[in-house]
Design an enzyme around this catalytic site. Structure first.
Site, mmCIF file in Angstrom:
data_model
loop_
_atom_site.group_PDB
_atom_site.id
_atom_site.type_symbol
_atom_site.label_atom_id
_atom_site.label_comp_id
_atom_site.label_asym_id
_atom_site.label_seq_id
_atom_site.Cartn_x
_atom_site.Cartn_y
_atom_site.Cartn_z
ATOM 1 N N LYS A 62 6.323 37.229 69.521
ATOM 2 C CA LYS A 62 5.468 36.613 68.502
ATOM 3 C C LYS A 62 6.169 35.910 67.463
ATOM 4 O O LYS A 62 7.039 36.696 67.041
ATOM 5 C CB LYS A 62 4.621 37.702 67.717
ATOM 6 C CG LYS A 62 3.386 38.397 68.914
ATOM 7 C CD LYS A 62 2.121 37.263 68.980
ATOM 8 C CE LYS A 62 1.099 38.096 69.868
ATOM 9 N NZ LYS A 62 -0.032 37.187 69.914
ATOM 10 N N LYS A 112 -8.383 33.931 77.413
ATOM 11 C CA LYS A 112 -8.831 35.608 77.274
ATOM 12 C C LYS A 112 -10.077 35.697 77.617
ATOM 13 O O LYS A 112 -11.079 35.541 76.994
ATOM 14 C CB LYS A 112 -8.565 35.900 75.631
ATOM 15 C CG LYS A 112 -7.049 35.619 75.194
ATOM 16 C CD LYS A 112 -7.042 35.968 73.545
ATOM 17 C CE LYS A 112 -5.697 36.225 73.291
ATOM 18 N NZ LYS A 112 -4.435 35.326 73.664
#
Length: 334
Positions: A145, A254
């Site tokens: 990230k 997702k």
């Protein structure tokens, strides 16, 4: 005759071993809902509602309110009529229905080869000392990230990380839409330079907010490093719109928040979408359905899957899809 199912649900909370920091904020507990559907013959199936409102899904409170509004029994037609404003709920109920009519998995523990899974590294400098754990466990794709602290510092950490990683490791950088145009260009230029030196930066994920789609499309055509969409394609309607506007690069799906999975599969099959399957930190209930029903239906999707996340949680009863639901149900009730 209309099929009718008894519907039950339980809310769960799973504390993370360590806080997960992203551009959207800090996660300490993952909360969601387990749904159980039981038909007239006693056959049951479990599904999971794992909302991710930062990505545009409904909130957990909205999903709970929907479950509370239901009668004791629900028909298949009513499940099919769950509105698009509740995409995680659509997934949870349709997957529970599918699992009810599927053979019970012989092995409840999900055990994918480590090399097929993208391992989520800790945020920030901690990645420099944690990638070895993933490597020793067999992972060859890792995700980091970015956009959570000062950019120049993150770029220095990236330089150190690229220098340390073995040559056959592929690295994904995920900005969660948190960069500016200038920052995205700096990151992509750095990634291109590393790629020229044979470091394997697989892609930069969602560098800009979804509203800046046109700019991301331009950046994807200007730099060697691929750009992948994530928040921009959080549900099926968004995926369709981005495809219509010309996106042909990787898209991070997702499934647990994308809406009805049957509709998602139809679109991806029809348009040969470059899918990267990814997690929303769901439990084995949703993962079992995704692995058994969705991934085999799109065998052309060969990128490492973004489910290297289970190490973020302490072991629990939600780590497996149960052979019998009653014991799990009692634990969740308690």
């Amino acid at each position: 005759m209309v099929d009718v199912y008894r519907v039950e649900y339980r809310v769960y909370g799973r504390p993370l071993r360590r806080s997960l920091v992203t551009h959207h904020g800090t996660w300490r507990v993952r909360r969601g809902i387990i749904v159980r559907l039981i038909d007239a013959e006693g056959r049951w199936g479990l599904g999971e509602i794992a909302p991710l409102p930062d990505f545009g899904s409904e909130t957990l409170e909205a999903a709970i309110a929907f479950c509370q509004s239901l009668p004791a029994r629900i028909s298949g037609e009513a499940i099919g009529a769950i509105p698009a404003t509740l995409p995680a709920t659509q997934f949870g109920f349709e997957s529970a229905l599918a699992m009810q009519h599927s053979p019970r998995p012989e092995v409840s523990q999900i055990d994918f080869p480590a090399g097929a899974i993208a391992y989520l590294l800790p945020t920030g400098k901690a990645a420099l000392t944690h990638w070895q754990t993933a490597w020793e466990g067999g992972s060859r794709t890792m995700k980091w990230k970015i956009g959570v602290t000062e950019m120049e510092q993150e770029l220095r950490w990236l330089a150190d990380l690229v220098e340390q990683l073995p040559a056959n490791v592929r690295l994904r950088l995920d900005a969660n839409g948190g960069l500016t145009k200038d920052q995205a260009q700096r990151w992509l230029a750095a990634c291109d330079a590393y790629s020229a030196a044979h470091a394997q930066i697989e892609f930069l994920e969602q560098p800009l907010p979804p509203a800046q789609f046109d700019l991301m499309l331009t950046l994807s055509q200007r730099y060697r490093t691929p750009v992948a969409l994530d928040e921009s394609v959080a549900n099926l309607q968004q995926l369709q719109k981005c495809y219509e506007r010309g996106w042909r690069g990787p898209v991070v799906i997702k499934a647990a928040i994308a809406g009805f999975p049957s509709q998602l599969l139809t679109f991806c099959r029809t348009h040969a979408v470059d899918v990267v399957w990814s997690s929303v930190l769901e439990t084995a209930i949703a993962q079992r359905y995704i692995f058994d029903h969705l991934m085999p239906a799109l065998p052309q999707c060969r990128r490492a899957i973004g489910f290297g996340v289970n190490h973020w949680f302490a072991p629990s009863a939600l780590d497996v899809y149960p052979a019998a639901a009653d014991e799990l149900w009692e634990r969740l009730s308690a």
